[in-house]
Design a protein around this motif. Structure first.
Motif, PDB file in Angstrom:
ATOM      1  N   CYS B 272       0.846  -1.202   0.000  1.00  0.00           N
ATOM      2  CA  CYS B 272       0.000   0.000   0.000  1.00  0.00           C
ATOM      3  C   CYS B 272       0.880   1.250   0.000  1.00  0.00           C
ATOM      4  O   CYS B 272       1.931   1.292   0.629  1.00  0.00           O
ATOM      5  N   LYS B 273       0.458   2.282  -0.685  1.00  0.00           N
ATOM      6  CA  LYS B 273       1.230   3.514  -0.791  1.00  0.00           C
ATOM      7  C   LYS B 273       1.208   4.327   0.500  1.00  0.00           C
ATOM      8  O   LYS B 273       2.013   5.242   0.682  1.00  0.00           O
ATOM      9  N   HIS B 274       0.276   4.036   1.380  1.00  0.00           N
ATOM     10  CA  HIS B 274       0.152   4.820   2.603  1.00  0.00           C
ATOM     11  C   HIS B 274       1.263   4.487   3.577  1.00  0.00           C
ATOM     12  O   HIS B 274       2.176   5.265   3.799  1.00  0.00           O
ATOM     13  N   GLN B 275       1.225   3.281   4.141  1.00  0.00           N
ATOM     14  CA  GLN B 275       2.252   2.896   5.112  1.00  0.00           C
ATOM     15  C   GLN B 275       2.863   1.546   4.771  1.00  0.00           C
ATOM     16  O   GLN B 275       3.424   0.881   5.649  1.00  0.00           O
ATOM     17  N   GLY B 276       2.697   1.113   3.547  1.00  0.00           N
ATOM     18  CA  GLY B 276       3.287  -0.170   3.160  1.00  0.00           C
ATOM     19  C   GLY B 276       2.497  -1.363   3.652  1.00  0.00           C
ATOM     20  O   GLY B 276       3.057  -2.452   3.821  1.00  0.00           O
TER      21      GLY B 276
END
Lengths: 135, 343
Positions: B272-276
């Protein structure tokens, strides 16, 4: 986590766990869990009071029977310190010998060497002397 | 999703968890004070505050540190992960109160700067039993402060998830410093088999869970599938993937999540681009792949977050032959449309 972070995470814990374990064992082996249990059962009837000193908060009596010398310390009122550790003062140079920790009001007995001249109670956290009693 | 920044992105669940955190902290502090008054009534109020908040911070730090590996070992712990950030900030506040009262009590009565005094009041750095343990606690508090102050999505976005996550791994250094702070400090002054034992058990729990989770991840990373003549990787039978769920495979050095939904298959990068967060451990909600960590969403056929959001992940081509799923290991650019495979 991406592959790089996963790898970093794994390495951190594979290194940290044993290093921290060794450090904790190294520190814990000197903790002296038995220190407080060194309070000795004393048959006071067969002991003789060799010396006594007291103030309003603490009294200290040096007892002697045929086998050993016992220092009996009674904390009469709270010492109001973060931590209270008692040392025996021996010899003319008043060498300090660690006896143990005082955890509150109550009676404590410690087996001591001969030649005790008094006691000093210190707060090891604040690096301060709380009180000193001399026989 | 981070289109703009708000101080706290409240929702119903977050509010409930935050209330539970606050209630847990209050209950612990009340119990601590009551037990101290019963068993050690001669202690001062300052000492009680220092000990209550110090022990509370350590307890919370242990809970925080086990949430990550627990979630990787068992997805039912994922809701805790979703709310871990607030727990971390609360833990920092408890540690800050402990540190502030300790500095006030032990270092403000002299004629030197209290911070300078922490480092110089005890110079016995070579001693084990008399080591200046407060220095370790102070350094740990600085790390926790750094982490709490950069915990917001603003820093996550601007530092990049990879850098941010890497920096926040400093919590492990803080944990090591705190353990040594307690063993070289409090336990030297008041040695207790019970409290020492609890902390040792806590350490084994934290370290054991992290290593176990890391080994589990290594197994997934070690996956070596069969490659066909076209260079495509044979991964699994289509029946092995549950509806609206994914299976995760390591393709090269990256992980790919293959989702099955509405009679179709699509593959996207698992991170995920947010927190992996691991997208493949999430599920399809309202037609979108939903990250199990913080709910970020992506469309499965193009890896793009639905408008107005702009996050994108790489996509992968799939092929289905005789019920067997093949993936092209060469990932496409982030957000590239790929026709889903019908199954």
């Amino acid at each position: 986590m991406d592959a790089k972070l996963r790898k970093r995470h794994k390495i951190i814990w594979i290194v940290l766990a044993p290093v921290l374990m060794v450090l904790l064992i190294w520190v814990a082996k000197d903790l002296g869990f038995s220190q407080n249990s060194e309070i000795v059962k004393l048959e006071t009837t067969s002991s003789t009071a060799m010396a006594k000193a007291e103030n309003e908060k603490v009294s200290a009596v040096l007892l002697n029977n045929q086998e050993r010398s016992i220092l009996e310390i009674v904390v009469k009122s709270p010492l109001r310190s973060t931590s209270s550790v008692v040392f025996a003062l021996t010899g003319t140079q008043e060498r300090e010998t660690l006896l143990g920790q005082l955890e509150g009001v109550g009676s404590y007995s410690f087996q001591v060497e001969e030649g005790v001249k008094g006691i000093i109670i210190k707060d090891p956290i604040k690096k301060q002397s709380i009180l000193k009693l001399e026989f | 999703m981070g289109l703009d920044y708000k101080l706290v992105l409240w929702n119903k669940h977050k509010k409930t968890y935050d209330k539970l955190i606050a209630l847990g902290m209050v209950v612990y502090l009340v119990l601590f004070v009551m037990l101290t008054l019963v068993f050690n009534p001669e202690g001062t109020a300052e000492t009680m505050i220092i000990r209550a908040f110090g022990s509370l911070a350590i307890l919370m730090l242990h809970i925080i540190l086990i949430i990550g590996p627990l979630s990787r070992l068992n997805p039912s712990f994922l809701p805790l992960l979703y709310n871990r950030r607030h727990l971390g900030v609360s833990m920092f506040l408890a540690a800050l109160i402990h540190g502030a009262f300790s500095i006030i009590q032990f270092h403000t009565l002299g004629n030197v700067n209290p911070i300078y005094s922490i480092f110089t009041s005890n110079m016995d750095y070579g001693s084990l039993t008399n080591f200046p343990f407060q220095v370790l606690g102070f350094l740990a508090l600085l790390i926790l402060f750094f982490m709490a102050s950069t915990s917001h999505d603003f820093f996550l976005k601007n530092l990049s998830p990879s850098v941010w996550k890497g920096l926040h791994m400093m919590v492990y250094l803080a944990y090591a410093l705190i353990l040594l702070h307690v063993f070289l400090g409090a336990f030297q002054q008041e040695t207790s088999m019970a409290t020492t034992g609890i902390l040792v058990i806590g350490f084994f729990l934290v370290a054991g869970l992290h290593i176990r989770a890391a080994l589990k991840e290594s197994k997934v990373d070690a996956f070596k599938g069969e490659i066909d003549a076209n260079g495509w990787l044979k991964v699994c039978l289509v029946d092995e993937i549950d509806e609206n769920r994914a299976k995760i495979f390591t393709v090269g050095r990256e992980r790919v999540a293959i989702f099955k939904y509405d009679g179709k298959l699509s593959a996207i990068h698992n991170v995920c681009k947010h927190q992996g967060g691991p997208l493949g451990e999430g599920k399809i909600v309202d037609g979108c792949v939903t990250c199990p960590w913080h709910g970020y969403q992506y469309l499965p056929h193009n890896g793009q977050s639905p408008p107005p959001f702009t996050e994108k992940v790489a996509t992968y081509e799939l092929r289905l032959e005789s019920g067997m799923v093949y993936v092209n290991p060469r990932g496409l650019d982030e957000g590239t449309e790929v026709e889903p495979v019908k199954c």
